[in-house]
Scaffold this motif. Structure first.
Motif, PDB file in Angstrom:
ATOM      1  N   ARG A 132       0.819  -1.210   0.000  1.00 51.66           N
ATOM      2  CA  ARG A 132       0.000   0.000   0.000  1.00 51.66           C
ATOM      3  C   ARG A 132       0.854   1.262   0.000  1.00 51.66           C
ATOM      4  NH1 ARG A 132      -4.360  -1.671   4.663  1.00 51.66           N
ATOM      5  NH2 ARG A 132      -5.402  -3.374   3.527  1.00 51.66           N
ATOM      6  N   ASP A 133       2.103   1.108   0.386  1.00 52.25           N
ATOM      7  CA  ASP A 133       3.010   2.248   0.481  1.00 52.25           C
ATOM      8  C   ASP A 133       4.262   1.945  -0.334  1.00 52.25           C
ATOM      9  OD1 ASP A 133       4.134   4.628   1.285  1.00 52.25           O
ATOM     10  OD2 ASP A 133       4.896   3.843   3.176  1.00 52.25           O
ATOM     11  N   TRP A 135       6.956   3.723  -3.835  1.00 51.75           N
ATOM     12  CA  TRP A 135       7.598   4.907  -4.407  1.00 51.75           C
ATOM     13  C   TRP A 135       7.177   5.097  -5.854  1.00 51.75           C
ATOM     14  CZ3 TRP A 135       9.763   7.266  -0.455  1.00 51.75           C
ATOM     15  CH2 TRP A 135      10.421   6.541   0.542  1.00 51.75           C
ATOM     16  N   ARG A 146       7.250   9.536  -2.508  1.00 48.88           N
ATOM     17  CA  ARG A 146       6.455   8.454  -1.913  1.00 48.88           C
ATOM     18  C   ARG A 146       5.113   8.383  -2.624  1.00 48.88           C
ATOM     19  NH1 ARG A 146       6.964   5.279   2.538  1.00 48.88           N
ATOM     20  NH2 ARG A 146       8.750   6.511   3.255  1.00 48.88           N
ATOM     21  N   GLN A 147       4.622   7.157  -2.821  1.00 41.49           N
ATOM     22  CA  GLN A 147       3.357   6.945  -3.508  1.00 41.49           C
ATOM     23  C   GLN A 147       2.373   6.235  -2.584  1.00 41.49           C
ATOM     24  OE1 GLN A 147       2.082   7.798  -6.765  1.00 41.49           O
ATOM     25  NE2 GLN A 147       0.321   7.212  -5.540  1.00 41.49           N
ATOM     26  N   PRO A 148       1.454   6.980  -1.956  1.00 42.91           N
ATOM     27  CA  PRO A 148       0.423   6.330  -1.137  1.00 42.91           C
ATOM     28  C   PRO A 148      -0.587   5.618  -2.030  1.00 42.91           C
ATOM     29  CG  PRO A 148       0.016   8.686  -1.285  1.00 42.91           C
ATOM     30  CD  PRO A 148       1.340   8.439  -1.947  1.00 42.91           C
ATOM     31  N   ASP A 149      -1.431   4.770  -1.428  1.00 43.42           N
ATOM     32  CA  ASP A 149      -2.401   3.981  -2.202  1.00 43.42           C
ATOM     33  C   ASP A 149      -1.708   3.291  -3.368  1.00 43.42           C
ATOM     34  OD1 ASP A 149      -4.577   4.716  -0.595  1.00 43.42           O
ATOM     35  OD2 ASP A 149      -4.889   6.551  -1.745  1.00 43.42           O
ATOM     36  N   PHE A 150      -0.537   2.755  -3.092  1.00 48.68           N
ATOM     37  CA  PHE A 150       0.294   2.187  -4.154  1.00 48.68           C
ATOM     38  C   PHE A 150      -0.434   1.099  -4.919  1.00 48.68           C
ATOM     39  CE2 PHE A 150       3.708  -0.452  -5.891  1.00 48.68           C
ATOM     40  CZ  PHE A 150       4.573   0.502  -6.410  1.00 48.68           C
ATOM     41  N   CYS A 157       2.259  -4.873  -6.985  1.00 47.44           N
ATOM     42  CA  CYS A 157       1.828  -4.568  -5.618  1.00 47.44           C
ATOM     43  C   CYS A 157       1.327  -5.749  -4.793  1.00 47.44           C
ATOM     44  CB  CYS A 157       0.750  -3.494  -5.652  1.00 47.44           C
ATOM     45  SG  CYS A 157      -0.709  -3.950  -6.630  1.00 47.44           S
ATOM     46  N   PRO A 211      -0.721  -5.788   4.847  1.00 46.94           N
ATOM     47  CA  PRO A 211       0.067  -4.702   4.248  1.00 46.94           C
ATOM     48  C   PRO A 211       1.559  -4.929   4.501  1.00 46.94           C
ATOM     49  CG  PRO A 211      -1.790  -3.829   5.492  1.00 46.94           C
ATOM     50  CD  PRO A 211      -1.691  -5.288   5.835  1.00 46.94           C
ATOM     51  N   TYR A 214       7.056  -2.249   4.679  1.00 48.88           N
ATOM     52  CA  TYR A 214       8.011  -1.298   4.115  1.00 48.88           C
ATOM     53  C   TYR A 214       7.689  -1.093   2.636  1.00 48.88           C
ATOM     54  CZ  TYR A 214      10.149  -5.712   2.614  1.00 48.88           C
ATOM     55  OH  TYR A 214      10.367  -6.958   2.079  1.00 48.88           O
ATOM     56  N   PRO A 215       8.122   0.009   2.043  1.00 48.83           N
ATOM     57  CA  PRO A 215       7.865   0.216   0.614  1.00 48.83           C
ATOM     58  C   PRO A 215       8.578  -0.857  -0.211  1.00 48.83           C
ATOM     59  CG  PRO A 215       8.469   2.281   1.677  1.00 48.83           C
ATOM     60  CD  PRO A 215       8.774   1.182   2.658  1.00 48.83           C
TER      61      PRO A 215
END
Length: 289
Positions: A132-133, A135, A146-150, A157, A211, A214-215
Protein backbone atom coordinates in the motif's frame (compact mmCIF):
# COMPACT_ATOMS: atom_id res chain seq x y z
CA UNK A 1 9.92 -19.99 -3.48
CA UNK A 2 8.71 -16.71 -4.96
CA UNK A 3 7.79 -16.60 -8.66
CA UNK A 4 8.04 -13.16 -10.25
CA UNK A 5 5.86 -13.05 -13.38
CA UNK A 6 5.54 -10.31 -15.99
CA UNK A 7 4.36 -9.73 -19.55
CA UNK A 8 5.55 -7.65 -22.49
CA UNK A 9 3.20 -5.65 -24.67
CA UNK A 10 2.82 -6.63 -28.32
CA UNK A 11 5.54 -4.94 -30.44
CA UNK A 12 2.81 -3.56 -32.69
CA UNK A 13 1.44 -1.52 -29.78
CA UNK A 14 4.74 -0.09 -28.64
CA UNK A 15 6.04 3.37 -29.41
CA UNK A 16 9.61 2.03 -29.44
CA UNK A 17 10.13 -1.68 -28.78
CA UNK A 18 13.84 -1.15 -28.26
CA UNK A 19 12.86 1.11 -25.37
CA UNK A 20 10.55 -1.61 -24.02
CA UNK A 21 13.49 -4.03 -23.96
CA UNK A 22 15.77 -1.48 -22.27
CA UNK A 23 13.17 -0.94 -19.56
CA UNK A 24 12.88 -4.71 -19.13
CA UNK A 25 16.65 -5.01 -18.70
CA UNK A 26 16.61 -2.34 -16.00
CA UNK A 27 13.70 -4.08 -14.26
CA UNK A 28 15.35 -7.50 -14.41
CA UNK A 29 18.47 -6.06 -12.82
CA UNK A 30 16.25 -5.05 -9.89
CA UNK A 31 14.19 -8.24 -9.67
CA UNK A 32 17.20 -10.58 -9.86
CA UNK A 33 19.24 -8.82 -7.17
CA UNK A 34 17.30 -10.73 -4.49
CA UNK A 35 19.34 -11.53 -1.40
CA UNK A 36 18.47 -15.24 -1.66
CA UNK A 37 18.23 -17.50 -4.71
CA UNK A 38 14.85 -18.95 -3.78
CA UNK A 39 13.00 -17.32 -6.69
CA UNK A 40 12.29 -17.62 -10.41
CA UNK A 41 11.36 -15.00 -13.01
CA UNK A 42 8.88 -15.74 -15.81
CA UNK A 43 8.44 -13.38 -18.79
CA UNK A 44 5.69 -13.86 -21.39
CA UNK A 45 5.71 -12.00 -24.70
CA UNK A 46 5.28 -12.05 -28.47
CA UNK A 47 8.96 -11.49 -29.25
CA UNK A 48 11.97 -13.04 -27.57
CA UNK A 49 14.24 -10.39 -25.98
CA UNK A 50 17.31 -9.50 -28.02
CA UNK A 51 19.57 -9.62 -24.95
CA UNK A 52 20.72 -12.52 -22.78
CA UNK A 53 18.40 -13.12 -19.85
CA UNK A 54 19.76 -13.29 -16.29
CA UNK A 55 20.04 -16.57 -14.42
CA UNK A 56 16.82 -17.96 -12.93
CA UNK A 57 14.79 -16.26 -15.70
CA UNK A 58 12.56 -18.01 -18.25
CA UNK A 59 10.96 -16.48 -21.34
CA UNK A 60 7.74 -17.95 -22.78
CA UNK A 61 6.90 -17.06 -26.38
CA UNK A 62 3.23 -16.69 -27.38
CA UNK A 63 1.62 -15.77 -30.70
CA UNK A 64 -1.40 -13.91 -29.33
CA UNK A 65 -2.70 -11.17 -31.68
CA UNK A 66 -2.10 -7.51 -30.95
CA UNK A 67 -4.86 -6.05 -28.73
CA UNK A 68 -4.98 -2.77 -30.71
CA UNK A 69 -4.29 -1.45 -34.23
CA UNK A 70 -0.71 -0.62 -35.28
CA UNK A 71 -1.41 3.05 -34.61
CA UNK A 72 -1.37 2.21 -30.92
CA UNK A 73 -4.63 4.06 -30.37
CA UNK A 74 -6.12 2.82 -27.12
CA UNK A 75 -9.81 3.30 -27.75
CA UNK A 76 -10.77 0.70 -25.15
CA UNK A 77 -9.10 -0.74 -22.07
CA UNK A 78 -10.63 -4.21 -22.22
CA UNK A 79 -8.41 -5.57 -25.04
CA UNK A 80 -5.28 -4.69 -23.06
CA UNK A 81 -6.67 -6.31 -19.90
CA UNK A 82 -7.41 -9.41 -22.00
CA UNK A 83 -3.91 -9.44 -23.52
CA UNK A 84 -2.11 -8.94 -20.21
CA UNK A 85 -4.37 -11.32 -18.29
CA UNK A 86 -4.03 -14.20 -20.74
CA UNK A 87 -0.25 -13.76 -20.94
CA UNK A 88 -0.06 -13.85 -17.15
CA UNK A 89 -2.19 -16.98 -17.29
CA UNK A 90 0.49 -18.60 -19.45
CA UNK A 91 3.19 -17.33 -17.06
CA UNK A 92 1.47 -18.95 -14.10
CA UNK A 93 1.29 -22.25 -15.97
CA UNK A 94 5.00 -21.93 -16.79
CA UNK A 95 5.75 -21.35 -13.09
CA UNK A 96 4.07 -24.58 -11.95
CA UNK A 97 7.12 -26.88 -12.40
CA UNK A 98 9.10 -24.64 -10.03
CA UNK A 99 6.51 -25.26 -7.28
CA UNK A 100 6.42 -21.64 -5.98
CA UNK A 101 4.72 -20.93 -2.68
CA UNK A 102 3.93 -17.33 -3.71
CA UNK A 103 3.64 -15.22 -6.85
CA UNK A 104 4.41 -11.55 -7.47
CA UNK A 105 3.06 -10.14 -10.72
CA UNK A 106 5.15 -7.14 -11.75
CA UNK A 107 5.12 -4.62 -14.56
CA UNK A 108 8.11 -4.91 -16.88
CA UNK A 109 9.32 -1.36 -16.19
CA UNK A 110 9.02 -1.23 -12.39
CA UNK A 111 11.49 -2.08 -9.60
CA UNK A 112 11.14 -4.36 -6.55
CA UNK A 113 12.88 -4.54 -3.18
CA UNK A 114 15.79 -6.94 -2.88
CA UNK A 115 14.43 -8.60 0.29
CA UNK A 116 11.12 -9.90 -1.07
CA UNK A 117 12.27 -13.44 -1.92
CA UNK A 118 13.94 -13.76 1.48
CA UNK A 119 10.76 -12.64 3.20
CA UNK A 120 8.70 -15.22 1.35
CA UNK A 121 11.24 -17.97 2.13
CA UNK A 122 10.79 -17.22 5.83
CA UNK A 123 6.96 -17.24 5.60
CA UNK A 124 6.04 -20.02 3.17
CA UNK A 125 2.52 -20.42 4.60
CA UNK A 126 1.71 -16.71 4.72
CA UNK A 127 -1.70 -15.72 3.24
CA UNK A 128 -0.16 -12.91 1.21
CA UNK A 129 0.86 -9.26 1.24
CA UNK A 130 -0.27 -6.04 -0.42
CA UNK A 131 2.02 -3.06 -1.00
CA UNK A 132 0.00 0.00 0.00
CA UNK A 133 3.01 2.25 0.48
CA UNK A 134 5.65 2.48 -2.23
CA UNK A 135 7.60 4.91 -4.41
CA UNK A 136 7.08 6.67 -7.73
CA UNK A 137 10.30 7.18 -9.71
CA UNK A 138 11.19 9.03 -12.89
CA UNK A 139 14.36 7.98 -14.67
CA UNK A 140 13.99 11.10 -16.81
CA UNK A 141 14.38 13.23 -13.66
CA UNK A 142 16.48 10.76 -11.61
CA UNK A 143 14.15 11.53 -8.72
CA UNK A 144 11.33 9.94 -6.74
CA UNK A 145 8.47 10.57 -4.31
CA UNK A 146 6.45 8.45 -1.91
CA UNK A 147 3.36 6.94 -3.51
CA UNK A 148 0.42 6.33 -1.14
CA UNK A 149 -2.40 3.98 -2.20
CA UNK A 150 0.29 2.19 -4.15
CA UNK A 151 -1.82 -0.89 -4.87
CA UNK A 152 -4.46 1.27 -6.57
CA UNK A 153 -1.84 3.05 -8.65
CA UNK A 154 0.71 0.43 -9.69
CA UNK A 155 0.29 -3.23 -10.66
CA UNK A 156 3.53 -4.31 -8.98
CA UNK A 157 1.83 -4.57 -5.62
CA UNK A 158 0.70 -8.09 -4.60
CA UNK A 159 2.53 -11.14 -3.28
CA UNK A 160 0.01 -13.95 -2.92
CA UNK A 161 0.06 -17.74 -2.60
CA UNK A 162 0.28 -19.55 -5.93
CA UNK A 163 -2.98 -21.39 -5.28
CA UNK A 164 -4.89 -18.08 -5.16
CA UNK A 165 -4.87 -17.95 -8.97
CA UNK A 166 -6.52 -21.33 -9.50
CA UNK A 167 -3.97 -22.28 -12.14
CA UNK A 168 -5.51 -24.90 -14.47
CA UNK A 169 -3.39 -28.05 -14.38
CA UNK A 170 -4.91 -29.39 -17.61
CA UNK A 171 -3.50 -26.56 -19.76
CA UNK A 172 0.02 -26.09 -21.10
CA UNK A 173 2.04 -23.06 -22.15
CA UNK A 174 0.83 -23.69 -25.73
CA UNK A 175 -2.87 -23.31 -24.84
CA UNK A 176 -4.98 -20.94 -26.92
CA UNK A 177 -5.79 -17.47 -25.65
CA UNK A 178 -9.49 -18.39 -25.48
CA UNK A 179 -8.83 -21.55 -23.46
CA UNK A 180 -6.63 -19.58 -21.07
CA UNK A 181 -9.33 -16.96 -20.53
CA UNK A 182 -12.06 -19.54 -19.94
CA UNK A 183 -9.93 -21.51 -17.49
CA UNK A 184 -9.16 -18.52 -15.24
CA UNK A 185 -12.65 -17.04 -15.42
CA UNK A 186 -13.20 -13.79 -13.52
CA UNK A 187 -9.67 -13.90 -12.10
CA UNK A 188 -8.48 -12.77 -15.53
CA UNK A 189 -10.10 -9.34 -15.29
CA UNK A 190 -10.19 -8.93 -11.52
CA UNK A 191 -6.67 -9.84 -10.33
CA UNK A 192 -4.56 -10.59 -13.41
CA UNK A 193 -5.24 -8.11 -16.19
CA UNK A 194 -6.04 -5.33 -13.72
CA UNK A 195 -5.06 -4.51 -10.13
CA UNK A 196 -6.97 -1.45 -8.90
CA UNK A 197 -9.71 -3.38 -7.07
CA UNK A 198 -7.83 -6.64 -6.60
CA UNK A 199 -7.42 -6.28 -2.83
CA UNK A 200 -11.20 -6.02 -2.44
CA UNK A 201 -11.65 -9.08 -4.67
CA UNK A 202 -9.25 -11.09 -2.52
CA UNK A 203 -11.03 -9.99 0.64
CA UNK A 204 -14.45 -10.87 -0.76
CA UNK A 205 -13.10 -14.33 -1.60
CA UNK A 206 -11.83 -14.98 1.92
CA UNK A 207 -8.22 -13.85 1.50
CA UNK A 208 -7.21 -10.95 3.74
CA UNK A 209 -3.80 -9.65 2.66
CA UNK A 210 -1.32 -8.15 5.11
CA UNK A 211 0.07 -4.70 4.25
CA UNK A 212 3.80 -4.96 3.64
CA UNK A 213 5.65 -3.18 6.45
CA UNK A 214 8.01 -1.30 4.12
CA UNK A 215 7.86 0.22 0.61
CA UNK A 216 8.41 -2.92 -1.44
CA UNK A 217 8.20 -1.64 -5.01
CA UNK A 218 8.79 1.38 -7.24
CA UNK A 219 6.36 2.62 -9.88
CA UNK A 220 8.41 3.80 -12.87
CA UNK A 221 6.84 6.70 -14.80
CA UNK A 222 7.89 9.06 -17.61
CA UNK A 223 9.15 6.09 -19.63
CA UNK A 224 7.36 6.86 -22.89
CA UNK A 225 5.80 3.38 -22.78
CA UNK A 226 3.44 3.69 -19.79
CA UNK A 227 -0.18 2.79 -20.60
CA UNK A 228 -1.24 5.21 -17.84
CA UNK A 229 0.77 8.14 -19.15
CA UNK A 230 1.54 9.20 -15.58
CA UNK A 231 4.36 11.63 -14.92
CA UNK A 232 6.35 12.77 -11.87
CA UNK A 233 5.74 16.49 -11.37
CA UNK A 234 6.61 19.04 -8.69
CA UNK A 235 9.28 18.69 -6.03
CA UNK A 236 10.91 15.26 -5.69
CA UNK A 237 13.71 13.50 -3.85
CA UNK A 238 16.98 13.06 -5.75
CA UNK A 239 17.85 9.38 -6.25
CA UNK A 240 19.98 8.29 -3.29
CA UNK A 241 22.17 5.38 -2.28
CA UNK A 242 19.32 3.69 -0.38
CA UNK A 243 17.20 3.48 -3.53
CA UNK A 244 20.19 2.33 -5.56
CA UNK A 245 20.93 -0.40 -3.01
CA UNK A 246 17.41 -1.64 -2.26
CA UNK A 247 16.01 -1.49 -5.81
CA UNK A 248 19.12 -1.60 -8.05
CA UNK A 249 18.14 1.64 -9.77
CA UNK A 250 21.05 3.06 -11.73
CA UNK A 251 21.49 6.87 -11.64
CA UNK A 252 20.52 8.53 -14.92
CA UNK A 253 21.91 12.01 -14.19
CA UNK A 254 24.81 13.64 -12.39
CA UNK A 255 24.32 15.18 -8.95
CA UNK A 256 23.95 18.79 -10.08
CA UNK A 257 21.59 17.90 -12.92
CA UNK A 258 19.48 15.78 -10.55
CA UNK A 259 19.16 18.59 -8.00
CA UNK A 260 18.11 20.96 -10.78
CA UNK A 261 15.50 18.45 -11.95
CA UNK A 262 14.20 17.81 -8.42
CA UNK A 263 14.03 21.40 -7.18
CA UNK A 264 14.60 23.70 -10.19
CA UNK A 265 12.24 26.14 -11.94
CA UNK A 266 10.16 23.50 -13.72
CA UNK A 267 9.61 21.62 -10.44
CA UNK A 268 8.66 24.90 -8.72
CA UNK A 269 6.21 25.75 -11.51
CA UNK A 270 4.58 22.30 -11.36
CA UNK A 271 4.34 22.48 -7.56
CA UNK A 272 2.69 25.91 -7.64
CA UNK A 273 0.26 24.74 -10.33
CA UNK A 274 -0.57 21.61 -8.32
CA UNK A 275 -1.19 23.58 -5.13
CA UNK A 276 -3.26 26.09 -7.05
CA UNK A 277 -5.44 23.34 -8.50
CA UNK A 278 -5.97 21.92 -5.03
CA UNK A 279 -7.10 25.31 -3.71
CA UNK A 280 -9.51 25.72 -6.62
CA UNK A 281 -11.00 22.26 -6.04
CA UNK A 282 -11.52 22.92 -2.33
CA UNK A 283 -13.09 26.32 -3.05
CA UNK A 284 -15.42 24.78 -5.63
CA UNK A 285 -16.51 22.06 -3.21
CA UNK A 286 -17.15 24.66 -0.51
CA UNK A 287 -19.41 26.65 -2.86
CA UNK A 288 -21.46 23.54 -3.62
CA UNK A 289 -22.25 22.88 0.02
Amino acid sequence: MLAFITTLRHPQNSVDYGRVEQLLQDTLRSVTQQTVEDYVVIIVGNQRPSFDLPARTKFVLVDFPAPAPPTGAQTARAPFVWDKGTKLGVGLIAAMPFDPSHVMIFDADDFVHRDLAAMVSEHLNHPGWVIRDGWMYSQARNAYIRQPDFNRTCGTCFIVPFEAYGVPEHLTEEASQQDIAEAYGERLSQIMGAHRNAESWYREHGRALEPLSYPGAVYHVDTGENHSGKSLTGFARPLDTRMERDFAIAPSRGRASTLWSAFGPIAVFDEVRRLGSRVVRRFTRALKR
